[in-house]
Scaffold this motif. Structure first.
Motif, mmCIF file in Angstrom:
data_model
loop_
_atom_site.group_PDB
_atom_site.id
_atom_site.type_symbol
_atom_site.label_atom_id
_atom_site.label_comp_id
_atom_site.label_asym_id
_atom_site.label_seq_id
_atom_site.Cartn_x
_atom_site.Cartn_y
_atom_site.Cartn_z
ATOM 1 N N GLU A 164 0.834 -1.212 0.000
ATOM 2 C CA GLU A 164 0.000 0.000 0.000
ATOM 3 C C GLU A 164 0.866 1.259 0.000
ATOM 4 O OE1 GLU A 164 -2.382 -0.473 3.473
ATOM 5 O OE2 GLU A 164 -3.696 -1.948 2.558
ATOM 6 N N ALA A 165 1.970 1.227 0.750
ATOM 7 C CA ALA A 165 2.887 2.367 0.788
ATOM 8 C C ALA A 165 3.502 2.584 -0.596
ATOM 9 C CB ALA A 165 3.976 2.132 1.837
ATOM 10 N N PHE A 166 3.888 1.498 -1.245
ATOM 11 C CA PHE A 166 4.438 1.585 -2.598
ATOM 12 C C PHE A 166 3.394 2.178 -3.553
ATOM 13 C CE2 PHE A 166 5.528 -0.691 -6.694
ATOM 14 C CZ PHE A 166 6.652 0.069 -6.978
ATOM 15 N N ALA A 167 2.150 1.712 -3.446
ATOM 16 C CA ALA A 167 1.076 2.233 -4.307
ATOM 17 C C ALA A 167 0.853 3.724 -4.077
ATOM 18 C CB ALA A 167 -0.215 1.453 -4.069
ATOM 19 N N GLU A 168 0.888 4.150 -2.820
ATOM 20 C CA GLU A 168 0.682 5.579 -2.535
ATOM 21 C C GLU A 168 1.838 6.419 -3.072
ATOM 22 O OE1 GLU A 168 -1.073 9.062 -1.548
ATOM 23 O OE2 GLU A 168 -1.999 7.078 -1.639
ATOM 24 N N ALA A 169 3.052 5.921 -2.944
ATOM 25 C CA ALA A 169 4.201 6.652 -3.491
ATOM 26 C C ALA A 169 4.114 6.736 -5.011
ATOM 27 C CB ALA A 169 5.508 5.992 -3.054
ATOM 28 N N VAL A 170 3.691 5.668 -5.669
ATOM 29 C CA VAL A 170 3.508 5.694 -7.127
ATOM 30 C C VAL A 170 2.405 6.684 -7.493
ATOM 31 C CG1 VAL A 170 2.776 4.343 -9.140
ATOM 32 C CG2 VAL A 170 4.419 3.368 -7.514
ATOM 33 N N ARG A 171 1.342 6.719 -6.720
ATOM 34 C CA ARG A 171 0.235 7.666 -6.969
ATOM 35 C C ARG A 171 0.752 9.106 -6.916
ATOM 36 N NH1 ARG A 171 -2.736 5.599 -3.537
ATOM 37 N NH2 ARG A 171 -3.849 4.250 -4.972
ATOM 38 N N ARG A 172 1.635 9.377 -5.978
ATOM 39 C CA ARG A 172 2.151 10.743 -5.818
ATOM 40 C C ARG A 172 3.188 11.125 -6.868
ATOM 41 N NH1 ARG A 172 1.019 13.271 -0.269
ATOM 42 N NH2 ARG A 172 -0.630 11.893 0.421
ATOM 43 N N LEU A 173 3.649 10.160 -7.645
ATOM 44 C CA LEU A 173 4.533 10.476 -8.765
ATOM 45 C C LEU A 173 3.779 11.176 -9.889
ATOM 46 C CD1 LEU A 173 6.693 7.266 -9.249
ATOM 47 C CD2 LEU A 173 7.463 9.480 -8.431
ATOM 48 N N ALA A 207 -2.125 -0.496 -11.654
ATOM 49 C CA ALA A 207 -1.526 -1.302 -12.723
ATOM 50 C C ALA A 207 -0.010 -1.413 -12.557
ATOM 51 C CB ALA A 207 -1.871 -0.688 -14.088
ATOM 52 N N VAL A 208 0.635 -0.327 -12.214
ATOM 53 C CA VAL A 208 2.085 -0.337 -12.025
ATOM 54 C C VAL A 208 2.458 -1.225 -10.843
ATOM 55 C CG1 VAL A 208 4.044 1.104 -11.306
ATOM 56 C CG2 VAL A 208 2.556 1.862 -13.156
ATOM 57 N N VAL A 209 1.733 -1.092 -9.752
ATOM 58 C CA VAL A 209 2.029 -1.900 -8.566
ATOM 59 C C VAL A 209 1.784 -3.379 -8.866
ATOM 60 C CG1 VAL A 209 1.334 -2.387 -6.182
ATOM 61 C CG2 VAL A 209 1.674 -0.017 -6.941
ATOM 62 N N ALA A 210 0.700 -3.684 -9.561
ATOM 63 C CA ALA A 210 0.413 -5.084 -9.907
ATOM 64 C C ALA A 210 1.536 -5.683 -10.754
ATOM 65 C CB ALA A 210 -0.931 -5.185 -10.638
ATOM 66 N N ALA A 211 2.112 -4.875 -11.636
ATOM 67 C CA ALA A 211 3.186 -5.379 -12.504
ATOM 68 C C ALA A 211 4.541 -5.445 -11.792
ATOM 69 C CB ALA A 211 3.296 -4.490 -13.742
ATOM 70 N N LEU A 212 4.837 -4.471 -10.944
ATOM 71 C CA LEU A 212 6.173 -4.395 -10.329
ATOM 72 C C LEU A 212 6.300 -5.093 -8.982
ATOM 73 C CD1 LEU A 212 7.399 -0.775 -11.134
ATOM 74 C CD2 LEU A 212 8.144 -2.917 -12.149
ATOM 75 N N TRP A 213 5.243 -5.071 -8.180
ATOM 76 C CA TRP A 213 5.375 -5.603 -6.827
ATOM 77 C C TRP A 213 5.875 -7.044 -6.791
ATOM 78 C CZ3 TRP A 213 6.235 -3.348 -2.494
ATOM 79 C CH2 TRP A 213 6.151 -4.066 -1.293
ATOM 80 N N PRO A 214 5.330 -7.947 -7.628
ATOM 81 C CA PRO A 214 5.849 -9.320 -7.593
ATOM 82 C C PRO A 214 7.347 -9.404 -7.903
ATOM 83 C CG PRO A 214 3.777 -9.243 -8.773
ATOM 84 C CD PRO A 214 4.196 -7.810 -8.534
ATOM 85 N N ALA A 215 7.858 -8.483 -8.686
ATOM 86 C CA ALA A 215 9.275 -8.510 -9.051
ATOM 87 C C ALA A 215 10.176 -7.928 -7.971
ATOM 88 C CB ALA A 215 9.495 -7.746 -10.355
ATOM 89 N N ILE A 216 9.628 -7.061 -7.114
ATOM 90 C CA ILE A 216 10.484 -6.406 -6.116
ATOM 91 C C ILE A 216 10.246 -6.894 -4.696
ATOM 92 C CG2 ILE A 216 10.692 -4.350 -7.561
ATOM 93 C CD1 ILE A 216 8.852 -2.883 -5.584
ATOM 94 N N ALA A 217 9.118 -7.498 -4.428
ATOM 95 C CA ALA A 217 8.786 -7.917 -3.046
ATOM 96 C C ALA A 217 9.655 -9.097 -2.621
ATOM 97 C CB ALA A 217 7.313 -8.278 -2.948
#
Length: 189
Positions: free
Chosen positions: A82-91, A179-189
């Protein structure tokens, strides 16, 4: 002894400048149009700012100061994803200013004639956003929530760039963070 400047008048000029930047772009906007929009004379404007560039710098600085607190974000109470998603939102450039994409495109187009505008944009609008995400990724790495040794710079650049690609494709920007979090999170978590 000079008369004190009228803060309301200054703000009207700054707002007129910001509106003209969006509507006309830097190269096409004129001091005469700004003065007319603000309801002042050209000499009144020139007593405050010697050049169009100086006026634009102050107009940009005005906007950046209004956004400054929004770049500081405590995401420690959110789950890592969720923190990652919020940071992406603020980009999202339009998160703080709905006209940001238009301004950024104009300044990129001015890079050859007025490179200082693009540098101001990088320093005050791009880098703080990217630093927000990069710092979050660093904190998540310390907590063990993301893989160690991530290329934070590239991840932040990819996430930021997704907004520009979506803008040019005509995709709705509201769907980008998920969409960005769904694509990137599995690769970075």
């Amino acid at each position: 002894m000079a008369r004190p400047r009228d803060a309301e008048l200054d703000e009207a000029i700054i707002e007129a400048t910001r509106n003209r930047l969006v509507r006309d772009g830097y190269a096409q906007m004129t001091i005469g149009d700004i003065a007319s929009d603000a309801g002042v004379s050209r000499p009144t404007l020139y007593r405050r700012w010697a050049t169009k560039f100086a006026l634009v710098v102050d107009a940009l600085d005005y906007g950046f100061r209004k956004q400054e607190d929004l770049y500081t974000l405590d995401l420690s109470r959110l789950a890592p994803r969720e923190a990652f998603a919020e940071a992406v939102r603020r980009l999202d450039p339009a998160y703080y200013n709905p006209d940001a994409m238009v301004l950024m495109a104009d300044f990129a187009g001015e890079a050859i004639r007025t490179p200082e505008l693009l540098e101001i944009l990088r320093k005050h609008a791009v880098e703080p956003r990217l630093a927000l995400l990069e710092n979050l990724l660093g904190r998540l790495e310390e907590r063990g929530a993301v893989r160690a040794g991530l290329d934070r710079h590239t991840i932040a650049t990819l996430c930021f760039g997704s907004y520009f690609a979506a803008y040019y494709r005509g995709d709705p920007r509201e769907q980008i963070p998920a969409a960005v979090v769904a694509a990137l999170w599995p690769a970075i978590a």
